[in-house]
Design a protein around this motif. Structure first.
Motif, PDB file in Angstrom:
ATOM      1  N   GLU A 163       0.861  -1.221   0.030  1.00 51.64           N
ATOM      2  CA  GLU A 163       0.038  -0.053   0.188  1.00 51.64           C
ATOM      3  C   GLU A 163       0.869   1.361   0.042  1.00 51.64           C
ATOM      4  OE1 GLU A 163      -3.139   2.297   3.022  1.00 51.64           O
ATOM      5  OE2 GLU A 163      -2.655   0.197   3.348  1.00 51.64           O
ATOM      6  N   SER A 165       1.510   4.161   1.258  1.00 51.94           N
ATOM      7  CA  SER A 165       0.762   4.943   2.211  1.00 51.94           C
ATOM      8  C   SER A 165       2.161   4.930   3.533  1.00 51.94           C
ATOM      9  CB  SER A 165      -0.311   4.681   2.762  1.00 51.94           C
ATOM     10  OG  SER A 165      -0.201   3.366   3.249  1.00 51.94           O
ATOM     11  N   LYS A 167       1.351   3.683   6.159  1.00 50.12           N
ATOM     12  CA  LYS A 167       1.323   2.499   6.801  1.00 50.12           C
ATOM     13  C   LYS A 167       1.979   1.296   5.724  1.00 50.12           C
ATOM     14  CE  LYS A 167      -2.621  -0.905   7.534  1.00 50.12           C
ATOM     15  NZ  LYS A 167      -3.973  -1.374   7.386  1.00 50.12           N
ATOM     16  N   ARG A 169       4.479   1.968   4.063  1.00 46.16           N
ATOM     17  CA  ARG A 169       5.880   1.950   4.215  1.00 46.16           C
ATOM     18  C   ARG A 169       6.665   1.593   5.360  1.00 46.16           C
ATOM     19  NH1 ARG A 169       7.594   8.285   5.359  1.00 46.16           N
ATOM     20  NH2 ARG A 169       7.851   8.623   3.201  1.00 46.16           N
ATOM     21  N   THR A 203       0.542  10.823  -6.045  1.00 48.20           N
ATOM     22  CA  THR A 203       0.783  11.745  -5.184  1.00 48.20           C
ATOM     23  C   THR A 203       2.088  12.134  -4.969  1.00 48.20           C
ATOM     24  OG1 THR A 203       0.612  10.761  -2.965  1.00 48.20           O
ATOM     25  CG2 THR A 203      -1.574  11.521  -4.189  1.00 48.20           C
ATOM     26  N   ASP A 205       3.513  12.297  -2.005  1.00 53.21           N
ATOM     27  CA  ASP A 205       4.024  11.336  -1.018  1.00 53.21           C
ATOM     28  C   ASP A 205       4.023  10.020  -1.462  1.00 53.21           C
ATOM     29  OD1 ASP A 205       3.985  13.458   0.981  1.00 53.21           O
ATOM     30  OD2 ASP A 205       2.108  13.028   1.674  1.00 53.21           O
ATOM     31  N   GLN A 206       3.157   9.411  -2.304  1.00 50.06           N
ATOM     32  CA  GLN A 206       3.202   8.215  -2.709  1.00 50.06           C
ATOM     33  C   GLN A 206       4.640   7.815  -3.650  1.00 50.06           C
ATOM     34  OE1 GLN A 206      -0.661   7.502  -4.780  1.00 50.06           O
ATOM     35  NE2 GLN A 206      -1.148   6.475  -2.872  1.00 50.06           N
ATOM     36  N   GLU A 223      -5.756   2.870  -8.344  1.00 55.02           N
ATOM     37  CA  GLU A 223      -6.985   2.340  -7.586  1.00 55.02           C
ATOM     38  C   GLU A 223      -7.666   1.632  -8.298  1.00 55.02           C
ATOM     39  OE1 GLU A 223      -8.928   1.564  -4.868  1.00 55.02           O
ATOM     40  OE2 GLU A 223      -7.373   3.178  -4.345  1.00 55.02           O
TER      41      GLU A 223
END
Length: 291
Positions: A163, A165, A167, A169, A203, A205-206, A223
């Motif tokens: 995932e 995110s 989490k 990571r 994104t 961050d992703q 997604e």
């Protein structure tokens, strides 16, 4: 033989759908895959493929074979769906740790050895699985325990749905320590064949999180909640769902199927397997496999 377990410490990342769709991708290319799901929860791979109707019945099952009390041949357990052989899960999996420990205690009382984490490997070897199949995929639960340990002892390799995110990571960061611990505990070498980010929205961050992953990333899947929910509703792979249950072709979903095809080729190449009839990635008409 290509053997791997789909595994992630984080739940809900598409581990089971990844296992199912990769299995079908291997089969589409002319290989013979066996899937051994080991998750005692109801929302498991057997449910996804619609072969879990006997999970509460007093029938022969994988756990009985692991504790050396089978009611029949291993081959009689196998169900075939979409070109994939599956060993359906059974409710006895919920207590497999207790069953294995009892068998170990009895064996040691008789002066015999019984490795609780090596029983799936024993069952598969005695059934001739390495000679009969081209691909073995295990789908254990996310939590550590005998299900996971037996899967990894049998396959020695991991494919990790990720995932993208914070989490996810954290799960990836903890993986190296987990693999090292598994290697020490099981006394086997454990490799990571690939990480597969799922739910990517591009994104910033992703993108940063993906850049921190040190494992091979053959594809990044976007997604696809609607597609994967449809698979669970119709109890089938994404390949069959798009081909038979979508009212119109969605290019982004066909591209997702192509990604599963390409990931399967990547994994096969990692161990030197060349599929005899690989499709053009995402080709819905290639090697159409019935339910």
């Amino acid at each position: 033989m290509l053997a791997y377990s789909t595994y992630s410490e984080a739940g809900g990342v598409g581990k089971t759908t990844t296992a199912a769709n990769l299995a079908v991708a291997h089969a589409r290319a002319g290989l013979k895959p066996l899937v051994v799901p080991l998750d005692p929860q109801d929302g498991d791979l057997s449910r996804l493929f619609g072969v879990d109707e006997d999970r509460t019945e007093p029938v022969d099952n994988l756990v009985r074979h692991m504790i050396r009390r089978p009611k029949g041949d291993f081959g009689d357990l196998v169900r075939t769906v979409e070109g994939v052989d599956v060993v359906p899960e059974h409710n006895m999996l919920s207590d497999v740790g207790e069953y294995l420990q009892r068998e170990k205690d009895q064996a040691e009382a008789m002066g015999e050895a019984f490795g609780v984490h090596a029983q799936l490997l024993r069952v598969l070897r005695e059934a001739g699985v390495p000679d009969e199949y081209d691909v073995l995929i295990c789908d254990p639960p996310a939590t550590e325990g005998p299900h996971l340990y037996n899967a990894i002892h049998a396959t020695r390799s991991l494919v990790i749905p990720v995932e993208p995110s914070a989490k996810g990571r954290a799960a990836v960061e903890g993986l190296e320590a987990l693999v090292a611990g598994l290697e020490e505990q099981l006394e086997v070498d454990v490799g990571v064949l690939a990480a597969v980010p799922i739910g990517f929205k591009n994104t910033r961050d992703q993108q940063t999180i993906l850049g921190e992953i040190e494992y091979d990333i053959p594809e990044v899947i976007g997604e696809r909640a609607s597609l994967m929910e449809g698979c669970w509703m119709q109890q089938c792979s994404a390949f069959r769902y798009v081909r038979e249950f979508r009212d119109r072709t969605r290019d982004y979903e066909v591209e997702t199927l192509a990604q599963f095809d390409r990931i399967a080729r990547h994994l096969e190449a990692a161990v030197g397997i060349e599929a005899p009839n690989p499709p053009e990635p995402g080709d819905l008409d290639h090697g159409v496999l019935s339910a």
